[in-house]
Design an enzyme around this catalytic site. Structure first.
Site, PDB file in Angstrom:
ATOM      1  NE  ARG A   1      20.226  27.927  73.996  1.00 37.23           N
ATOM      2  CZ  ARG A   1      21.304  28.107  73.268  1.00 37.23           C
ATOM      3  NH1 ARG A   1      21.969  27.071  72.826  1.00 37.23           N
ATOM      4  NH2 ARG A   1      21.742  29.313  72.977  1.00 37.23           N
TER       5      ARG A   1
ATOM      6  CB  SER B   1      25.022  24.690  66.937  1.00 40.60           C
ATOM      7  OG  SER B   1      23.688  24.367  66.674  1.00 40.60           O
TER       8      SER B   1
ATOM      9  CG  HIS C   1      18.432  23.369  66.769  1.00 35.01           C
ATOM     10  ND1 HIS C   1      19.732  23.050  66.485  1.00 35.01           N
ATOM     11  CD2 HIS C   1      18.440  24.673  67.147  1.00 35.01           C
ATOM     12  CE1 HIS C   1      20.509  24.117  66.670  1.00 35.01           C
ATOM     13  NE2 HIS C   1      19.743  25.109  67.077  1.00 35.01           N
TER      14      HIS C   1
ATOM     15  CE  LYS D   1      38.389  33.073  66.308  1.00 36.50           C
ATOM     16  NZ  LYS D   1      38.122  32.576  67.657  1.00 36.50           N
TER      17      LYS D   1
END
Ligand code: PNS
Length: 169
Positions: A96, A134, A21, A47
């Site tokens: 990406r 991430s 990022h 989650k």
């Protein structure tokens, strides 16, 4: 359209912000005078988020404390509405690999359909970050792996506090 003097919005959930990022933020700063990092709520399919929205905004603000061209703002609702409120017509997204393309292309066209004046610019990160996400960083950090090559130092410290363990260096 010239980007000189303009604001580019770089949206995402950034849970957490990675060096991938950061690479995109710095590339975007070469194009636009101001990069507005728009931090979204994590999507419901995540989650176990690492950080709350407030934590992510404060963490990313800290990462760019010495970068006057970068501003960090939380957002909810439609991205195109957020862009309009901030007088921005450019949205930056990192691309990406081919696997990102379909989702990103759909989002770009939906955003354009919702707001025809918006332009989405896809930027490629440095090749050494093309595998980075991430969610992988969260998983590796939660399982005690070393994520120091993948995140800014401030993020590393905060991940160590979140999951236990001490950052190196
Ligand atoms: O990088 P991420 O975490 O996948 O970010 C996705 C994000 C936040 C950019 C996207 O979900 C979004 O724009 N959400 C805001 C709601 C919206 O405008 N939805 C319609 C987009 S087509």
């Amino acid at each position: 359209m010239s980007l000189a003097g303009s604001t580019a919005i770089y949206p995402g959930s950034f849970d957490p912000l990675t060096l991938g990022h950061d690479d995109i933020v710095r590339r975007a700063l070469r194009l636009a005078d101001r990069v507005l990092i728009a931090v979204a709520e994590t999507s419901t399919h995540v989650k176990r988020p690492a950080f709350s929205l407030e934590e992510r905004v404060s963490l990313i603000t800290e990462v760019y404390a010495d970068e006057p061209g970068v501003e960090v703002v939380p957002f909810s609702g439609l991205l195109v509405d957020f862009a309009a409120r901030h007088g921005a017509r450019v949205i930056i997204r990192g691309l990406r690999a081919v696997s990102d393309f379909e989702y990103e292309f759909q989002m770009a066209l939906m955003n354009r359909s919702l707001s025809p004046e918006i332009e989405v610019i896809f930027m490629a990160p440095a090749s050494n970050y093309t595998f980075l996400s991430s969610s992988l960083v969260r998983e590796v950090a939660a399982l005690g792996g070393d994520v120091s090559p993948y995140v800014p130092h401030i993020v590393l410290e905060r991940l160590a506090r979140r999951y236990g363990g001490a950052p190196d260096g």
